[in-house]
Design an enzyme around this catalytic site. Structure first.
Site, mmCIF file in Angstrom:
data_model
loop_
_atom_site.group_PDB
_atom_site.id
_atom_site.type_symbol
_atom_site.label_atom_id
_atom_site.label_comp_id
_atom_site.label_asym_id
_atom_site.label_seq_id
_atom_site.Cartn_x
_atom_site.Cartn_y
_atom_site.Cartn_z
ATOM 1 N N HIS A 1 -39.959 -65.578 -23.231
ATOM 2 C CA HIS A 1 -39.530 -66.399 -22.091
ATOM 3 C C HIS A 1 -38.187 -67.069 -22.396
ATOM 4 C CE1 HIS A 1 -43.231 -65.914 -19.912
ATOM 5 N NE2 HIS A 1 -43.980 -66.582 -20.778
ATOM 6 N N HIS B 1 -44.572 -64.781 -27.813
ATOM 7 C CA HIS B 1 -44.698 -64.795 -26.348
ATOM 8 C C HIS B 1 -43.696 -65.773 -25.727
ATOM 9 C CE1 HIS B 1 -47.005 -64.449 -22.537
ATOM 10 N NE2 HIS B 1 -46.601 -65.704 -22.368
ATOM 11 N N GLU B 2 -43.686 -66.995 -26.246
ATOM 12 C CA GLU B 2 -42.785 -68.014 -25.681
ATOM 13 C C GLU B 2 -41.321 -67.705 -25.998
ATOM 14 O OE1 GLU B 2 -43.883 -70.047 -23.579
ATOM 15 O OE2 GLU B 2 -46.008 -69.706 -23.986
#
Length: 439
Positions: A23, A19-20
């Site tokens: 980003h 997920h990170e």
């Protein structure tokens, strides 16, 4: 419990990192300076600073993570650094960076499903043995042996698909399904039915949607022909081979695999009568004793299932379809939770996730992959909920900025963040309370 906890940490670490990383990748593409990429919260356990200036951190509490970007709202910027700040980028760039986190979770699920279909999946007919009285399914005539094909236009290939599709149908007025009637001759046709489910509710913690709806699945047919023998097992030492048909044991004719399996579990020497290449042969089988004290032979029967292995492109298409389907059903379930169709008592927290991780992993690598992809999709969907502190909340702020031409004041955003934090704590509290009640 320790095994479940370890798998929970591994699962959450994988999902958070992906997920990170979503980003991070888009932030770098938009030329935003990333100061810190942290896996976990709290005290640093390990860190490394790259030439780009990004510090990679592994922290003590593995229940989340974050990507810290250069931002004028938190740091006084020099004229040279302004162009690298997140808040100085165009709205579409900031939106892309925020959306990239949930998108990475959807991509991870797609890749996992793709791998599963490349490895091969076990397929068997989704046939109905009978219907249960006083259930929605009993209100229409369904022939014995009917093979389900769709539920609410969702193609179903396994009973797991059926279960998810029926859960997603809760709260609707009607559910539509179709089946193939194998008793209708050489050219069976697809039959479509509609069932009223206005008053259909059930406890998803206690009951299966399948039986609550009224379907009794036809069991997988077990054929007493050896399909696999474990190396150095009792079966191999007895002289059994793949393809041998078991026709009797202990001077009794074979009737049922469960009875045969229970006989092996007694861990006593037994005689086998098998048919090999049209010849009857007698063998002696001495089961080994497992860690649970029960006998183990190390042989597997044949079934009416088949393993389908897809090629590279077919596997991708199947993986994409499964990702889309699971995402739709997850969104539907979230909507049902918000509208009260599914009660808050069904909300699950970290303890339930940890137990589920341990259970699915005990069933094998493929079931764990299914679990991992499902949780990844759930994380992606939940993060897109328009709640402050979540990615969806940040996207709503950017939408407001686009419409009004200016961003919300820092004071207003802080107020919304406090509200969002309070709501998240309430939700997490309910989920944890439910977990404790389930122990």
């Amino acid at each position: 419990m320790l095994w479940s906890l370890l798998l929970f940490v591994i699962t959450i670490s994988i999902l958070v990192t992906i997920h990170e990383f979503g980003h991070f990748c888009v932030a770098r593409l938009c030329k935003v300076r990333v100061e810190c990429f942290s896996i976990g919260f709290g005290k640093k356990l390990w860190s490394h600073k790259f030439l780009s200036g990004t510090e990679l951190v592994i922290a003590m509490i593995p229940l989340g993570g974050y990507v810290k970007m250069l931002d004028s709202r938190a740091t006084i910027l020099s004229s040279n650094n302004e162009k690298f700040a997140f808040d100085r980028k165009k709205i579409w760039q900031r939106a892309a960076i925020i959306f990239a986190g949930p998108l990475a979770n959807f991509i991870l699920a797609l890749i996992i499903y793709w791998i599963i279909f490349l490895m091969g999946v076990e397929i068997y007919p989704v046939k109905i043995k009978e219907t249960i009285p006083n259930t929605p399914a009993s209100t229409v005539i369904i022939p014995v042996g009917a093979e389900l094909k769709t539920i609410d236009n969702i193609k179903v290939e396994t009973w797991s698909d059926v279960n998810l599709a029926l859960i997603a149908a809760m709260g609707k007025t009607d559910v539509f399904f179709s089946y193939i009637d194998s008793s209708s001759g050489d050219n069976p046709k697809e039959v479509k039915k509609s069932v009223d489910i206005n008053n259909w509710y059930f406890d998803i913690e206690q009951d299966s949607a399948i039986t609550a709806f009224g379907f009794v699945p036809e069991k997988v047919k077990v054929i007493p022909i050896v399909s696999k023998i474990v190396s150095d097992s009792a079966a191999e030492k007895a002289g059994l081979r793949v393809g041998d048909k078991i026709i009797g044991y202990n001077e009794q004719p074979y009737e049922d695999w469960n009875d045969f399996s229970n006989t092996i579990k007694k861990a006593q020497a037994m005689t086998l009568k098998i048919n090999r290449e049209n010849k009857d042969i007698n063998l002696k089988l001495v089961p080994t004793i497992g860690i649970d004290g029960k006998g183990i032979a190390g042989l597997y029967p044949s079934t009416d299932t088949k393993v389908v292995q897809y090629d590279f492109l077919e596997g991708f298409n199947k993986g994409m379809a499964q990702t889309v389907l699971t995402t739709k059903l997850t969104i539907r379930s979230l909507y049902q939770l918000i509208t009260g169709v599914i009660g808050l008592k069904h909300l699950s927290g970290p303890i339930t996730i940890a137990k589920s991780a341990g259970q699915t992993a005990s069933y094998g690598f493929t079931p764990y992959l299914y679990f991992l992809s499902f949780i990844s999709i759930s994380l992606g969907v939940i993060n897109l909920v328009p709640l402050p502190m979540l990615d969806g909340g940040h996207l709503i702020f950017l939408l407001f900025e686009k419409i009004k031409g200016k961003a919300l004041s820092n004071k207003a955003q802080e107020r919304f963040f406090r509200i969002g934090f309070f709501l998240l704590m309430v939700i997490m509290g309910i989920a944890l309370f439910n977990d404790i009640l389930r122990l």
